[in-house]
Design an enzyme around this catalytic site. Structure first.
Site, PDB file in Angstrom:
ATOM      1  N   ASP A 104       0.784  -1.644   0.267  1.00 52.75           N
ATOM      2  CA  ASP A 104      -0.102  -0.149   0.046  1.00 52.75           C
ATOM      3  C   ASP A 104       0.665   1.059   0.168  1.00 52.75           C
ATOM      4  OD1 ASP A 104       0.785  -0.416   2.696  1.00 52.75           O
ATOM      5  OD2 ASP A 104      -0.851   0.256   3.684  1.00 52.75           O
ATOM      6  N   GLU A 105       1.958   0.951  -0.835  1.00 53.70           N
ATOM      7  CA  GLU A 105       2.884   3.104  -0.568  1.00 53.70           C
ATOM      8  C   GLU A 105       2.946   3.241  -2.254  1.00 53.70           C
ATOM      9  OE1 GLU A 105       6.772   0.638   0.320  1.00 53.70           O
ATOM     10  OE2 GLU A 105       6.442   0.597   2.713  1.00 53.70           O
TER      11      GLU A 105
END
Length: 267
Positions: A104-105
């Site tokens: 989720d970066e």
């Protein structure tokens, strides 16, 4: 000749596909870390040649994404990542770049900004936009984002250093439950210090550097000895005797800390 031309065309297409795969995320088709880093290298060189040129790097991490994956499944998690990527892409100006690194970066390059205020205003807009509900398979899902901001300058020697500082600031934002935090050098110093302290503590156990001290507990009603509080103190070879209120990192991911204090029940 026709067969050779056909083979040459297929080879060129194959090369383009491999090149695209090497520089783009497979899920979102956004630029990956490789393309992002190459762009940063170019911008860092530009800052050295053009003093008035400014850019900023924003490092983004979705909050509680693992909880969402565990509860709704990885397929829904992937759909959320796709929707987040689309929202971020729609917010980009000409010349800006958004990329996905892993999980989720995400990271953003704001190109040719006037000052840090431009970056913070954009970060606020991103946080507000991501906080709006997502509709996944008929279900409304909410998430939020923590953002770290690092301003590019000629002092940076490597592109990875800019990403590192933005990443550090992002963890500060997550730890303090802020939309965004701007990196400053004290954050890096603290991160290095905590890492060294954690490494030293691992050796302290092997070298028997931990010492036990007992502090009496007195009952005030009868002024009577009720028991003892046991305190672990660390006899560090360079720092000396580390008191029990010295804080030690226990998780790099969560930023949790605990004091070096061991409690024993009253006897």
């Amino acid at each position: 000749v026709a067969e050779l031309e056909k083979s040459g065309h297929a080879l060129r297409e194959s090369r383009e596909k491999f090149k695209h795969a090497a520089y783009h995320d497979a899920l979102t088709q956004l630029p990956n870390r490789n393309l992002f880093t190459d762009t940063l290298k170019f911008l860092l060189e530009k800052t050295k040649q053009t003093p008035d040129f400014n850019f900023a790097v924003l490092f983004l991490d979705l909050n509680r994404f693992k909880t969402m994956n565990d509860s709704l499944g990885h397929a829904m998690g992937d759909k959320l990542i796709l929707h987040v990527g689309k929202r971020l892409s729609n917010m980009m100006r000409e010349g800006d770049l958004v990329g996905r690194f892993s999980g989720d970066e995400f990271a953003i390059i704001l190109n040719n900004i006037k000052n840090i205020d431009d970056a913070t205003a954009f970060a606020h807009r991103v946080a507000k936009r991501i906080a709006e509900p997502f509709t996944l398979n008929g279900r409304q899902v909410f998430t939020s984002v923590s953002i770290g901001i690092a301003l590019g300058n000629p002092k940076y020697k490597e592109a990875q250093d800019v990403l590192r500082d933005a990443d550090i600031a992002m963890y500060y934002a997550k730890e303090n439950q802020k939309e965004y935090i701007i990196f400053d050098q004290k954050m890096h110093t603290r991160a290095v210090t905590l890492l060294q302290l954690e490494t030293d503590l691992r050796y302290a156990v092997e070298r028997d550097e931990l010492e036990m001290y007992y502090q009496p507990i007195i009952g005030l009603d009868e002024v009577k000895l009720e028991g003892f509080e046991a305190l672990v103190r660390w006899n560090h070879p360079q720092r000396g005797l580390v008191p029990p209120n010295e804080f030690i990192p226990v998780s790099e991911d969560t930023g949790l800390i605990i004091p070096m204090t061991l409690w024993i029940l009253r006897t």
